[in-house]
Scaffold this motif. Structure first.
Motif, PDB file in Angstrom:
ATOM      1  N   PRO A  23       0.811  -1.229   0.000  1.00  6.82           N
ATOM      2  CA  PRO A  23       0.000   0.000   0.000  1.00  6.82           C
ATOM      3  C   PRO A  23       0.836   1.267   0.000  1.00  6.82           C
ATOM      4  O   PRO A  23       0.431   2.280  -0.587  1.00  6.82           O
ATOM      5  CB  PRO A  23      -0.838  -0.127   1.284  1.00  6.82           C
ATOM      6  N   VAL A  24       2.015   1.238   0.627  1.00  5.16           N
ATOM      7  CA  VAL A  24       2.884   2.408   0.621  1.00  5.16           C
ATOM      8  C   VAL A  24       3.367   2.706  -0.800  1.00  5.16           C
ATOM      9  O   VAL A  24       3.308   3.851  -1.274  1.00  5.16           O
ATOM     10  CB  VAL A  24       4.089   2.207   1.567  1.00  5.16           C
ATOM     11  N   LEU A  25       3.851   1.670  -1.497  1.00  2.00           N
ATOM     12  CA  LEU A  25       4.342   1.858  -2.864  1.00  2.00           C
ATOM     13  C   LEU A  25       3.229   2.325  -3.800  1.00  2.00           C
ATOM     14  O   LEU A  25       3.406   3.261  -4.586  1.00  2.00           O
ATOM     15  CB  LEU A  25       4.948   0.552  -3.388  1.00  2.00           C
ATOM     16  N   LEU A  26       2.078   1.678  -3.709  1.00  2.00           N
ATOM     17  CA  LEU A  26       0.970   2.029  -4.597  1.00  2.00           C
ATOM     18  C   LEU A  26       0.440   3.425  -4.281  1.00  2.00           C
ATOM     19  O   LEU A  26       0.190   4.233  -5.181  1.00  2.00           O
ATOM     20  CB  LEU A  26      -0.148   1.000  -4.475  1.00  2.00           C
ATOM     21  N   GLY A  27       0.277   3.717  -2.986  1.00  2.00           N
ATOM     22  CA  GLY A  27      -0.238   5.023  -2.591  1.00  2.00           C
ATOM     23  C   GLY A  27       0.663   6.155  -3.042  1.00  2.00           C
ATOM     24  O   GLY A  27       0.190   7.185  -3.545  1.00  2.00           O
ATOM     25  N   LEU A  34      -5.061   3.126   3.804  1.00  2.00           N
ATOM     26  CA  LEU A  34      -4.751   1.919   3.030  1.00  2.00           C
ATOM     27  C   LEU A  34      -3.997   0.894   3.879  1.00  2.00           C
ATOM     28  O   LEU A  34      -4.248  -0.308   3.789  1.00  2.00           O
ATOM     29  CB  LEU A  34      -3.927   2.277   1.800  1.00  2.00           C
ATOM     30  N   ILE A  35      -3.058   1.367   4.684  1.00  2.00           N
ATOM     31  CA  ILE A  35      -2.275   0.462   5.530  1.00  2.00           C
ATOM     32  C   ILE A  35      -3.180  -0.241   6.534  1.00  2.00           C
ATOM     33  O   ILE A  35      -3.103  -1.463   6.733  1.00  2.00           O
ATOM     34  CB  ILE A  35      -1.153   1.230   6.248  1.00  2.00           C
ATOM     35  N   VAL A  73     -13.061  -5.194  -1.703  1.00  2.00           N
ATOM     36  CA  VAL A  73     -14.216  -4.610  -1.006  1.00  2.00           C
ATOM     37  C   VAL A  73     -13.760  -3.708   0.143  1.00  2.00           C
ATOM     38  O   VAL A  73     -14.310  -2.623   0.368  1.00  2.00           O
ATOM     39  CB  VAL A  73     -15.145  -5.720  -0.482  1.00  2.00           C
ATOM     40  N   LEU A  74     -12.724  -4.141   0.880  1.00  2.00           N
ATOM     41  CA  LEU A  74     -12.269  -3.419   2.075  1.00  2.00           C
ATOM     42  C   LEU A  74     -11.092  -2.492   1.790  1.00  2.00           C
ATOM     43  O   LEU A  74     -10.340  -2.144   2.698  1.00  2.00           O
ATOM     44  CB  LEU A  74     -11.894  -4.423   3.175  1.00  2.00           C
TER      45      LEU A  74
END
Length: 476
Positions: free
Chosen positions: A48-52, A65-66, A311-312
């Motif tokens: 999530p860090v890389l994608l965000g 996200l994390i 979904v989450l």
């Protein structure tokens, strides 16, 4: 030692509880489960860090996200280890976001405009790919006959080889410091080496119970030493909220677009190969029989977890090879330990302060422990390859060429930079390229030539008294 082995052999032959199904006392479940969390956390939150960051999300969105990732990791790990209906391998497998999906998700998100708008297209592809994984699992499970020891051993060795550099990067200070003077400093390497030496010392001189906690002890002591020298910081704990809930479709309803769905389906097909290797690895470690039904249930759990991820507000999930190394080191085989770890993950996902506390473990300290754990994954692969006749030229070529293919993405990066984005997103991974090479070569040399490939003799495992002793049993 002989006395313990004979006693355990009698218990096992008498259909007593297998170590995988042993329900440990609550204090041990707590300690061993928390050890999995510390070993797992950094790798769990990096996706999530890389994608965000790639999609240009704000800090608040990144934290969200994390937390969503940790919450879903916990639910997915419980499903995989505990088992629900025909879903879950019922083995000590921790679920985490697959690294294979990072490049495709970044490409999908940026192509959709970045930000939260890009996330909606990513989530549409993730949900669809998860459903496809669940439905395709029974058919893929029947293909396990095409995964003889030479393929499984090669894939696991490649996974370990690919993970070890990640541990080494953490030991140098973390990938985020690359290009800066602090990266690879003597201080960082000292923390990593000290942590690794403490792991080795506890395993060498500790009693069985302490040895099984070697990684946890080393991480806690290493973090405490770093804090004393001012290199471990807990300020983020004060800034974090006490409570936060990841609500379904937080960013809006997902968008379903054909090309992103196809790209994510290909990613999940690759993760099926990885999960199959992980299932066989944990079976090898625990001496628990693995068959096509076990693989099918594990893949169904991947599919369910991936749908939950979409979904989450999280991402595609796979059995985490990182924690397999921890199972090998600690010799704690109970799947209920992973269930306990899943409960911890859910708590961390709901309590941002708790997650921030775990995240305060310095990268060099984590890297020192990771070197041993990731190396153990490769060791399991080598252990399986020990069952293969590598004097036979075809088997040797499968291993040799696959190892070479696995090193290609990290050693000749310009080759992949010139590929189309969709192709690069799939092949720009050592695990993916090496694993697919092993499968294709095995089909070419063994399956299509009608040569019978050697299979793992699980009946021999279960009858020779080799399952590891229960936690705390004497070993000397």
């Amino acid at each position: 030692m002989a006395r313990v082995s004979r006693q355990h052999s009698r218990q096992h032959s008498g259909k007593q509880t297998h170590p995988v199904d042993e329900l440990l006392p609550l204090p041990k479940l707590t300690l061993y489960g928390f050890q999995h969390i510390l070993a797992f956390y950094a790798a769990a939150v990096i996706v999530p860090v890389l994608l965000g960051n790639a999609l240009g999300l704000s800090r608040e969105e990144l934290v969200y996200l994390i937390n969503a990732d940790l919450l879903t990791c916990g639910i997915a790990s419980i499903i995989q280890a505990l088992g629900v209906w025909k879903v879950g391998a019922r083995l000590p497998l921790v679920q985490g976001v697959t690294f294979t999906a990072v490049s495709p998700m970044v490409a999908i998100g940026i192509g959709a405009g970045g930000g939260t708008a890009g996330l909606l297209v990513v989530y549409g592809a993730v949900i669809t790919a998860g459903i496809a994984t669940f439905l395709f699992a029974p058919f893929f499970g029947k293909l396990v006959k095409y995964f003889p020891p030479v393929v499984i051993g090669t894939i696991l060795t490649i996974i370990g080889m690919t993970l070890i550099p990640v541990g080494l990067q953490d030991a140098a200070g973390g990938a985020h410091l690359m290009g800066q003077p602090e990266y690879g400093s003597g201080k960082n390497l000292a923390y990593a080496l000290g942590t690794l030496l403490l792991v080795l010392a506890v395993v060498r001189v500790g009693r069985p119970f302490l040895s099984s906690l070697a990684v946890l002890i080393a991480l806690v002591v290493g973090t405490a030493v770093a804090w004393l020298f001012g290199d471990a910081h807990f300020g983020a704990v004060n800034d974090a909220d006490w409570f936060g809930v990841s609500t379904p479709f937080h960013y809006g309803m997902p968008k379903f677009e054909l090309l992103p769905i196809i790209a994510m389906a290909v990613v999940m097909l690759i993760t099926m190969v990885e999960t199959t290797g992980d299932v066989y690895a944990i079976g090898e470690i625990t001496r628990k029989k693995v068959d096509s039904d076990t693989v099918t249930r594990a893949l169904r759990a991947d599919g369910v977890a991936t749908v939950l991820g979409g979904v989450l507000n999280s991402f595609p999930y796979v059995a985490f090879a990182e924690n397999i190394g921890l199972v090998r080191m600690s010799r704690v085989m109970s799947r209920f330990v992973v269930v306990a770890a899943g409960v911890f993950m859910i708590v961390l996902g709901l309590l941002p302060k708790a997650g921030s506390l775990v995240a305060a473990v310095p990268h060099p300290v984590l890297g020192g422990a990771a070197i041993a754990m990731f190396g153990m994954v490769a060791t399991v692969g080598i252990q399986i390859l020990g069952k293969v006749d590598l004097r036979e030229e075809r088997n040797a070529l499968i291993l040799a060429v696959s190892l070479g293919a696995a090193l290609l993405p990290t050693t000749v990066t310009p080759f992949f930079d010139r590929m189309p984005d969709d192709v690069r997103a799939v092949l720009d991974s050592g695990i993916t390229l090496g694993g697919l090479t092993a499968i294709v070569l095995n089909l070419f040399f063994n399956a299509f030539s009608r040569r019978k490939a050697m299979e793992i003799d699980w009946d021999d495992y279960e009858s020779d008294g080799t399952p590891p002793p229960p936690v705390g049993a004497a070993t000397h």
